[in-house]
Design a protein around this motif. Sequence first.
Motif, PDB file in Angstrom:
ATOM      1  N   MET A   1       9.430 -20.139   8.845  1.00 45.67           N
ATOM      2  CA  MET A   1       9.548 -18.838   8.239  1.00 45.67           C
ATOM      3  C   MET A   1      10.637 -18.859   7.178  1.00 45.67           C
ATOM      4  SD  MET A   1       7.323 -16.776   9.461  1.00 45.67           S
ATOM      5  CE  MET A   1       6.176 -16.800  10.795  1.00 45.67           C
ATOM      6  N   GLY A   2      10.645 -17.820   6.356  1.00 49.33           N
ATOM      7  CA  GLY A   2      11.552 -17.804   5.227  1.00 49.33           C
ATOM      8  C   GLY A   2      12.843 -17.072   5.487  1.00 49.33           C
ATOM      9  N   HIS A   3      13.663 -17.056   4.476  1.00 53.46           N
ATOM     10  CA  HIS A   3      14.948 -16.382   4.537  1.00 53.46           C
ATOM     11  C   HIS A   3      14.913 -15.051   3.806  1.00 53.46           C
ATOM     12  CE1 HIS A   3      16.499 -20.096   6.069  1.00 53.46           C
ATOM     13  NE2 HIS A   3      16.043 -20.726   5.014  1.00 53.46           N
ATOM     14  N   ALA A   4      13.884 -14.830   3.007  1.00 48.66           N
ATOM     15  CA  ALA A   4      13.780 -13.609   2.216  1.00 48.66           C
ATOM     16  C   ALA A   4      12.350 -13.096   2.278  1.00 48.66           C
ATOM     17  CB  ALA A   4      14.162 -13.878   0.764  1.00 48.66           C
ATOM     18  N   ILE A   5      12.207 -11.809   1.940  1.00 47.85           N
ATOM     19  CA  ILE A   5      10.883 -11.210   1.882  1.00 47.85           C
ATOM     20  C   ILE A   5      10.789 -10.399   0.596  1.00 47.85           C
ATOM     21  CG2 ILE A   5      11.561  -9.175   3.183  1.00 47.85           C
ATOM     22  CD1 ILE A   5       8.829  -9.223   4.510  1.00 47.85           C
ATOM     23  N   GLY A   6       9.617 -10.418  -0.020  1.00 47.50           N
ATOM     24  CA  GLY A   6       9.392  -9.645  -1.238  1.00 47.50           C
ATOM     25  C   GLY A   6       8.054  -8.940  -1.166  1.00 47.50           C
ATOM     26  N   MET A   7       7.980  -7.741  -1.760  1.00 47.17           N
ATOM     27  CA  MET A   7       6.754  -6.967  -1.753  1.00 47.17           C
ATOM     28  C   MET A   7       6.537  -6.329  -3.122  1.00 47.17           C
ATOM     29  SD  MET A   7       5.795  -3.410   0.146  1.00 47.17           S
ATOM     30  CE  MET A   7       6.506  -2.469  -1.175  1.00 47.17           C
ATOM     31  N   VAL A   8       5.288  -6.330  -3.540  1.00 49.39           N
ATOM     32  CA  VAL A   8       4.875  -5.614  -4.738  1.00 49.39           C
ATOM     33  C   VAL A   8       3.741  -4.689  -4.320  1.00 49.39           C
ATOM     34  CG1 VAL A   8       3.871  -5.803  -7.047  1.00 49.39           C
ATOM     35  CG2 VAL A   8       5.501  -7.517  -6.268  1.00 49.39           C
ATOM     36  N   GLU A   9       3.864  -3.401  -4.663  1.00 46.43           N
ATOM     37  CA  GLU A   9       2.833  -2.410  -4.377  1.00 46.43           C
ATOM     38  C   GLU A   9       2.273  -1.939  -5.712  1.00 46.43           C
ATOM     39  OE1 GLU A   9       2.350   1.951  -2.193  1.00 46.43           O
ATOM     40  OE2 GLU A   9       4.275   0.913  -2.135  1.00 46.43           O
ATOM     41  N   LEU A  10       0.955  -1.951  -5.829  1.00 45.36           N
ATOM     42  CA  LEU A  10       0.303  -1.601  -7.094  1.00 45.36           C
ATOM     43  C   LEU A  10      -0.700  -0.480  -6.894  1.00 45.36           C
ATOM     44  CD1 LEU A  10       0.235  -5.057  -6.788  1.00 45.36           C
ATOM     45  CD2 LEU A  10       0.197  -4.676  -9.218  1.00 45.36           C
ATOM     46  N   ASN A  11      -0.997   0.251  -7.972  1.00 43.03           N
ATOM     47  CA  ASN A  11      -1.979   1.330  -7.898  1.00 43.03           C
ATOM     48  C   ASN A  11      -3.371   0.874  -8.321  1.00 43.03           C
ATOM     49  OD1 ASN A  11      -1.811   1.204 -10.688  1.00 43.03           O
ATOM     50  ND2 ASN A  11      -0.707   3.132 -10.900  1.00 43.03           N
ATOM     51  N   SER A  12      -3.552  -0.423  -8.519  1.00 39.32           N
ATOM     52  CA  SER A  12      -4.845  -0.993  -8.889  1.00 39.32           C
ATOM     53  C   SER A  12      -5.175  -2.145  -7.946  1.00 39.32           C
ATOM     54  CB  SER A  12      -4.806  -1.510 -10.330  1.00 39.32           C
ATOM     55  OG  SER A  12      -5.917  -2.343 -10.582  1.00 39.32           O
ATOM     56  N   ILE A  13      -6.327  -2.072  -7.316  1.00 40.62           N
ATOM     57  CA  ILE A  13      -6.746  -3.133  -6.399  1.00 40.62           C
ATOM     58  C   ILE A  13      -7.033  -4.416  -7.178  1.00 40.62           C
ATOM     59  CG2 ILE A  13      -8.537  -3.827  -4.757  1.00 40.62           C
ATOM     60  CD1 ILE A  13      -8.681  -0.754  -4.029  1.00 40.62           C
ATOM     61  N   ALA A  14      -7.752  -4.309  -8.281  1.00 38.09           N
ATOM     62  CA  ALA A  14      -8.073  -5.496  -9.082  1.00 38.09           C
ATOM     63  C   ALA A  14      -6.801  -6.182  -9.568  1.00 38.09           C
ATOM     64  CB  ALA A  14      -8.958  -5.113 -10.268  1.00 38.09           C
ATOM     65  N   ARG A  15      -5.878  -5.404 -10.111  1.00 33.43           N
ATOM     66  CA  ARG A  15      -4.621  -5.980 -10.595  1.00 33.43           C
ATOM     67  C   ARG A  15      -3.799  -6.522  -9.431  1.00 33.43           C
ATOM     68  NH1 ARG A  15      -1.184  -5.005 -15.111  1.00 33.43           N
ATOM     69  NH2 ARG A  15      -3.081  -4.509 -16.232  1.00 33.43           N
ATOM     70  N   GLY A  16      -3.903  -5.892  -8.256  1.00 39.60           N
ATOM     71  CA  GLY A  16      -3.192  -6.372  -7.073  1.00 39.60           C
ATOM     72  C   GLY A  16      -3.658  -7.741  -6.636  1.00 39.60           C
ATOM     73  N   ILE A  17      -4.956  -7.946  -6.630  1.00 37.96           N
ATOM     74  CA  ILE A  17      -5.499  -9.254  -6.247  1.00 37.96           C
ATOM     75  C   ILE A  17      -5.069 -10.312  -7.250  1.00 37.96           C
ATOM     76  CG2 ILE A  17      -7.644 -10.559  -5.975  1.00 37.96           C
ATOM     77  CD1 ILE A  17      -8.851  -7.904  -4.812  1.00 37.96           C
ATOM     78  N   GLU A  18      -5.126  -9.973  -8.529  1.00 36.67           N
ATOM     79  CA  GLU A  18      -4.699 -10.910  -9.568  1.00 36.67           C
ATOM     80  C   GLU A  18      -3.203 -11.211  -9.431  1.00 36.67           C
ATOM     81  OE1 GLU A  18      -5.072 -11.326 -14.376  1.00 36.67           O
ATOM     82  OE2 GLU A  18      -4.576  -9.339 -13.573  1.00 36.67           O
ATOM     83  N   THR A  19      -2.403 -10.193  -9.182  1.00 37.76           N
ATOM     84  CA  THR A  19      -0.962 -10.363  -9.035  1.00 37.76           C
ATOM     85  C   THR A  19      -0.646 -11.271  -7.854  1.00 37.76           C
ATOM     86  OG1 THR A  19      -0.523  -8.227 -10.059  1.00 37.76           O
ATOM     87  CG2 THR A  19       1.211  -9.116  -8.641  1.00 37.76           C
ATOM     88  N   CYS A  20      -1.363 -11.110  -6.767  1.00 39.17           N
ATOM     89  CA  CYS A  20      -1.180 -11.974  -5.599  1.00 39.17           C
ATOM     90  C   CYS A  20      -1.373 -13.432  -5.984  1.00 39.17           C
ATOM     91  CB  CYS A  20      -2.146 -11.581  -4.486  1.00 39.17           C
ATOM     92  SG  CYS A  20      -2.073 -12.688  -3.063  1.00 39.17           S
ATOM     93  N   ASP A  21      -2.423 -13.722  -6.714  1.00 40.27           N
ATOM     94  CA  ASP A  21      -2.698 -15.098  -7.128  1.00 40.27           C
ATOM     95  C   ASP A  21      -1.541 -15.660  -7.952  1.00 40.27           C
ATOM     96  OD1 ASP A  21      -4.543 -17.398  -7.351  1.00 40.27           O
ATOM     97  OD2 ASP A  21      -4.541 -16.863  -9.489  1.00 40.27           O
ATOM     98  N   PHE A  22      -1.051 -14.871  -8.902  1.00 36.27           N
ATOM     99  CA  PHE A  22       0.074 -15.314  -9.731  1.00 36.27           C
ATOM    100  C   PHE A  22       1.329 -15.541  -8.886  1.00 36.27           C
ATOM    101  CE2 PHE A  22      -2.567 -13.999 -13.225  1.00 36.27           C
ATOM    102  CZ  PHE A  22      -2.143 -14.785 -14.292  1.00 36.27           C
ATOM    103  N   MET A  23       1.565 -14.657  -7.922  1.00 36.37           N
ATOM    104  CA  MET A  23       2.778 -14.760  -7.110  1.00 36.37           C
ATOM    105  C   MET A  23       2.795 -16.008  -6.239  1.00 36.37           C
ATOM    106  SD  MET A  23       3.385 -10.766  -5.965  1.00 36.37           S
ATOM    107  CE  MET A  23       4.811 -11.112  -4.929  1.00 36.37           C
ATOM    108  N   VAL A  24       1.668 -16.318  -5.594  1.00 33.15           N
ATOM    109  CA  VAL A  24       1.661 -17.482  -4.708  1.00 33.15           C
ATOM    110  C   VAL A  24       1.621 -18.797  -5.479  1.00 33.15           C
ATOM    111  CG1 VAL A  24       0.733 -16.235  -2.729  1.00 33.15           C
ATOM    112  CG2 VAL A  24      -0.840 -17.378  -4.286  1.00 33.15           C
ATOM    113  N   LYS A  25       1.173 -18.744  -6.722  1.00 38.24           N
ATOM    114  CA  LYS A  25       1.189 -19.943  -7.566  1.00 38.24           C
ATOM    115  C   LYS A  25       2.554 -20.177  -8.214  1.00 38.24           C
ATOM    116  CE  LYS A  25      -3.711 -19.992  -8.831  1.00 38.24           C
ATOM    117  NZ  LYS A  25      -4.683 -19.675  -9.913  1.00 38.24           N
ATOM    118  N   ALA A  26       3.370 -19.125  -8.289  1.00 42.15           N
ATOM    119  CA  ALA A  26       4.648 -19.205  -9.003  1.00 42.15           C
ATOM    120  C   ALA A  26       5.732 -19.934  -8.218  1.00 42.15           C
ATOM    121  CB  ALA A  26       5.135 -17.805  -9.370  1.00 42.15           C
ATOM    122  N   ALA A  27       5.627 -19.971  -6.890  1.00 47.93           N
ATOM    123  CA  ALA A  27       6.697 -20.551  -6.078  1.00 47.93           C
ATOM    124  C   ALA A  27       6.167 -20.907  -4.695  1.00 47.93           C
ATOM    125  CB  ALA A  27       7.860 -19.572  -5.968  1.00 47.93           C
TER     126      ALA A  27
END
Length: 179
Positions: A1-27
Amino acid sequence: MGHAIGMVELNSIARGIETCDFMVKAAQVELLRSTTVCPGKYIVIVAGDTGDVKASMAEGKRCGGECIVDTLLIPNVHPQLIPAISMTSQVTEHGAVGVLEFYSIASAIMAADVAAKAANITLIEVRIGYAIGGKGFVTLTGDVGAVRAAVSAAEKGAELLVGTTVIPRPDPKLFEALL
């Protein structure tokens, strides 16, 4: 498990799914949750080393842009927080029950971390957004004094708090329903 937690909440489902992909690929982060929440929003929650979570969050904010409703970054989270969000908490002793309810998912996550750090309690669950109108709530257990101290600490400075309760001697049927 990690030492930190981060959350992003969006008002668009499509943009949320895309954002998830970018986030897990970034680090190098663990994806804790990527899902729709009421009312038609999308959340992405990641965990990992603080630097990786910060990098993932930066990419999430960049990609989410104008669709971002809320963000959260907690470095040095309490070890019980991630299992409580993932609904994998191991509750071995039944005691008093504390409940904290919020209008905000981020507020519920923050309160759970504060409560776990404030007293010797066990986080049962951090329920977020789905089928509860976008709200968040925290359930926890321990001896009555510890539960009262944890709830009190989490209430102080809490944003968008709906209400709290402490049940000193919950019926075993209620306790089992919470697990």
